[in-house]
Design a protein around this motif. Structure first.
Motif, PDB file in Angstrom:
ATOM      1  N   MET A   1      65.426  51.737  -9.168  1.00  0.00           N
ATOM      2  CA  MET A   1      66.204  52.961  -8.997  1.00  0.00           C
ATOM      3  C   MET A   1      67.492  52.878  -9.801  1.00  0.00           C
ATOM      4  SD  MET A   1      67.717  54.681  -5.512  1.00  0.00           S
ATOM      5  CE  MET A   1      69.157  53.631  -5.510  1.00  0.00           C
ATOM      6  N   ASP A   2      67.835  53.975 -10.448  1.00  0.00           N
ATOM      7  CA  ASP A   2      69.067  54.047 -11.240  1.00  0.00           C
ATOM      8  C   ASP A   2      70.120  54.826 -10.442  1.00  0.00           C
ATOM      9  OD1 ASP A   2      70.979  54.100 -13.224  1.00  0.00           O
ATOM     10  OD2 ASP A   2      70.076  55.804 -14.272  1.00  0.00           O
ATOM     11  N   PRO A   3      71.067  54.126  -9.800  1.00  0.00           N
ATOM     12  CA  PRO A   3      72.073  54.830  -8.998  1.00  0.00           C
ATOM     13  C   PRO A   3      73.318  55.171  -9.806  1.00  0.00           C
ATOM     14  CG  PRO A   3      72.236  52.493  -8.578  1.00  0.00           C
ATOM     15  CD  PRO A   3      71.159  52.662  -9.615  1.00  0.00           C
ATOM     16  N   ARG A   4      73.910  56.311  -9.505  1.00  0.00           N
ATOM     17  CA  ARG A   4      75.229  56.661 -10.036  1.00  0.00           C
ATOM     18  C   ARG A   4      76.145  56.916  -8.859  1.00  0.00           C
ATOM     19  NH1 ARG A   4      75.661  61.478 -13.946  1.00  0.00           N
ATOM     20  NH2 ARG A   4      74.615  62.536 -12.221  1.00  0.00           N
ATOM     21  N   PHE A   5      77.405  56.523  -9.000  1.00  0.00           N
ATOM     22  CA  PHE A   5      78.381  56.675  -7.933  1.00  0.00           C
ATOM     23  C   PHE A   5      79.518  57.541  -8.460  1.00  0.00           C
ATOM     24  CE2 PHE A   5      76.230  52.605  -7.574  1.00  0.00           C
ATOM     25  CZ  PHE A   5      75.743  52.651  -6.274  1.00  0.00           C
ATOM     26  N   LEU A   6      79.604  58.768  -7.936  1.00  0.00           N
ATOM     27  CA  LEU A   6      80.559  59.737  -8.466  1.00  0.00           C
ATOM     28  C   LEU A   6      81.364  60.372  -7.334  1.00  0.00           C
ATOM     29  CD1 LEU A   6      78.254  61.671 -10.993  1.00  0.00           C
ATOM     30  CD2 LEU A   6      79.833  59.799 -11.517  1.00  0.00           C
ATOM     31  N   GLY A   7      82.612  60.734  -7.654  1.00  0.00           N
ATOM     32  CA  GLY A   7      83.399  61.547  -6.752  1.00  0.00           C
ATOM     33  C   GLY A   7      82.989  63.005  -6.874  1.00  0.00           C
ATOM     34  N   VAL A  19      72.813  61.633  -2.565  1.00  0.00           N
ATOM     35  CA  VAL A  19      73.144  61.085  -1.253  1.00  0.00           C
ATOM     36  C   VAL A  19      74.649  61.242  -1.092  1.00  0.00           C
ATOM     37  CG1 VAL A  19      73.156  59.070   0.254  1.00  0.00           C
ATOM     38  CG2 VAL A  19      71.247  59.427  -1.344  1.00  0.00           C
ATOM     39  N   VAL A  20      75.057  62.081  -0.163  1.00  0.00           N
ATOM     40  CA  VAL A  20      76.472  62.385   0.041  1.00  0.00           C
ATOM     41  C   VAL A  20      76.980  61.492   1.174  1.00  0.00           C
ATOM     42  CG1 VAL A  20      78.153  64.200   0.422  1.00  0.00           C
ATOM     43  CG2 VAL A  20      75.949  64.760  -0.631  1.00  0.00           C
ATOM     44  N   VAL A  21      77.962  60.656   0.860  1.00  0.00           N
ATOM     45  CA  VAL A  21      78.410  59.644   1.820  1.00  0.00           C
ATOM     46  C   VAL A  21      79.807  59.973   2.326  1.00  0.00           C
ATOM     47  CG1 VAL A  21      78.843  57.196   2.192  1.00  0.00           C
ATOM     48  CG2 VAL A  21      77.007  57.913   0.641  1.00  0.00           C
ATOM     49  N   THR A 135      72.087  60.142  -7.376  1.00  0.00           N
ATOM     50  CA  THR A 135      73.540  60.265  -7.456  1.00  0.00           C
ATOM     51  C   THR A 135      74.120  60.117  -6.059  1.00  0.00           C
ATOM     52  OG1 THR A 135      73.479  61.703  -9.399  1.00  0.00           O
ATOM     53  CG2 THR A 135      75.464  61.793  -8.036  1.00  0.00           C
ATOM     54  N   PHE A 136      74.955  59.114  -5.880  1.00  0.00           N
ATOM     55  CA  PHE A 136      75.664  58.910  -4.626  1.00  0.00           C
ATOM     56  C   PHE A 136      77.044  59.558  -4.748  1.00  0.00           C
ATOM     57  CE2 PHE A 136      72.441  55.682  -4.571  1.00  0.00           C
ATOM     58  CZ  PHE A 136      72.089  55.557  -3.236  1.00  0.00           C
ATOM     59  N   VAL A 137      77.299  60.531  -3.905  1.00  0.00           N
ATOM     60  CA  VAL A 137      78.565  61.251  -3.938  1.00  0.00           C
ATOM     61  C   VAL A 137      79.529  60.560  -2.976  1.00  0.00           C
ATOM     62  CG1 VAL A 137      79.722  63.470  -3.677  1.00  0.00           C
ATOM     63  CG2 VAL A 137      77.327  63.380  -4.451  1.00  0.00           C
ATOM     64  N   VAL A 138      80.550  59.920  -3.560  1.00  0.00           N
ATOM     65  CA  VAL A 138      81.563  59.206  -2.785  1.00  0.00           C
ATOM     66  C   VAL A 138      82.649  60.224  -2.461  1.00  0.00           C
ATOM     67  CG1 VAL A 138      83.181  57.263  -2.801  1.00  0.00           C
ATOM     68  CG2 VAL A 138      80.977  57.078  -3.985  1.00  0.00           C
ATOM     69  N   ALA A 145      87.307  56.161  -2.202  1.00  0.00           N
ATOM     70  CA  ALA A 145      87.336  55.652  -0.828  1.00  0.00           C
ATOM     71  C   ALA A 145      86.372  54.471  -0.697  1.00  0.00           C
ATOM     72  CB  ALA A 145      86.942  56.756   0.148  1.00  0.00           C
ATOM     73  N   ASP A 146      86.913  53.305  -0.392  1.00  0.00           N
ATOM     74  CA  ASP A 146      86.079  52.109  -0.412  1.00  0.00           C
ATOM     75  C   ASP A 146      85.052  52.095   0.701  1.00  0.00           C
ATOM     76  OD1 ASP A 146      85.369  49.817  -1.850  1.00  0.00           O
ATOM     77  OD2 ASP A 146      86.416  48.509  -0.438  1.00  0.00           O
ATOM     78  N   GLU A 147      85.346  52.749   1.837  1.00  0.00           N
ATOM     79  CA  GLU A 147      84.342  52.778   2.901  1.00  0.00           C
ATOM     80  C   GLU A 147      83.113  53.570   2.478  1.00  0.00           C
ATOM     81  OE1 GLU A 147      86.712  56.509   3.600  1.00  0.00           O
ATOM     82  OE2 GLU A 147      87.120  54.448   2.946  1.00  0.00           O
ATOM     83  N   ASP A 148      83.326  54.652   1.731  1.00  0.00           N
ATOM     84  CA  ASP A 148      82.204  55.458   1.252  1.00  0.00           C
ATOM     85  C   ASP A 148      81.474  54.767   0.110  1.00  0.00           C
ATOM     86  OD1 ASP A 148      82.868  57.392   3.109  1.00  0.00           O
ATOM     87  OD2 ASP A 148      84.013  58.602   1.692  1.00  0.00           O
ATOM     88  N   LEU A 149      82.232  54.160  -0.819  1.00  0.00           N
ATOM     89  CA  LEU A 149      81.607  53.453  -1.934  1.00  0.00           C
ATOM     90  C   LEU A 149      80.809  52.256  -1.429  1.00  0.00           C
ATOM     91  CD1 LEU A 149      81.139  53.118  -4.939  1.00  0.00           C
ATOM     92  CD2 LEU A 149      83.292  51.839  -5.076  1.00  0.00           C
ATOM     93  N   ALA A 150      81.367  51.508  -0.481  1.00  0.00           N
ATOM     94  CA  ALA A 150      80.650  50.357   0.062  1.00  0.00           C
ATOM     95  C   ALA A 150      79.341  50.783   0.708  1.00  0.00           C
ATOM     96  CB  ALA A 150      81.531  49.622   1.074  1.00  0.00           C
TER      97      ALA A 150
END
Length: 233
Positions: A1-7, A19-21, A135-138, A145-150
């Protein structure tokens, strides 16, 4: 899986799978709403929309961030919500970051909303769907936010089926700015147990899927059974 972490502000185009975290506290609260019997959670675009929906549907339960306010039934606190019977009811939720993030990816073909309390079920659903690009939406602190990114990073690891120790991810979340502000009473509408409840890994066996229904962004729980013999660590 290719994840991206974006605000939220970094979302240049609609992702296919998002995935909205929001760990502290929107989607921990939403998960508790389902655990308390809610049928669905409507994600409102504004406080005015939430109040208008509540006005049209007096039996719905309206939730907002911060202190209590006229027209709202309760606030965005898992510690407070866990004592409310929501059997069969619709919840309307408006928060500073989580609901905004979910609405920002409304055009995605699959939108999941998550926190640590539904991490494994969320990862398992991604595996079942064989999502190759996610796409993981932080949502918190403009994507920092480190709790959301973690939490997002942990779910991404678990979505690959990799054995992953959650301890470091939970430690980061517990030491985050949001956790400190909740513990120290900087934020309003807080229960003393909120941080601990937000850090309960895999408390619930369901994922939460958001989709358009009758011009509303509606979040529903979806049971994701654990395959026999699959490890959760």
């Amino acid at each position: 899986m290719d994840p991206r972490f974006l605000g939220i502000t970094e979302l240049a185009e609609p992702p296919r799978v998002a995935v909205v975290v929001d760990v502290m506290r929107a989607f921990t609260v939403a998960a508790w709403a389902f655990a308390q019997g809610a049928e669905r959670v409507v994600l409102a675009e504004s406080l005015d929309e939430a109040l208008a929906l509540k006005d049209r549907h007096p039996d719905w339960v309206a939730i907002k961030d911060g202190p209590s306010a006229p027209g709202f039934d309760t606030v965005n606190s898992p510690g407070l919500l866990r004592s409310i019977d929501l059997g069969g009811r619709t919840v309307v939720q408006k928060t500073t970051a989580g609901t905004v993030g979910a609405l920002a990816v409304r055009e995605a073909s699959l939108v999941l909303c998550a926190g640590f309390v539904v991490a494994e079920a969320t990862a398992r659903l991604l595996r079942i769907r064989e999502c190759d690009a996610v796409t993981f939406v932080v949502t918190g602190e403009d994507g920092r936010a480190d709790e959301d990114l973690a939490c997002a990073q942990y779910i991404a690891r678990r979505a690959t089926g990799a054995g992953t120790d959650a301890a470091e991810y939970l430690r980061r979340a517990g030491e985050s700015r949001a956790a400190a502000e909740l513990a120290e009473g900087v934020r309003q509408g807080v229960h003393p147990d909120d941080v601990a409840l937000c850090l309960e890994l895999d408390r619930f066996p369901f994922a939460m899927v958001a989709a358009w229904e009758d011009s509303l962004m509606v979040l529903r729980s979806r049971a994701v059974p654990s395959p026999t013999g699959e490890s959760s660590v």
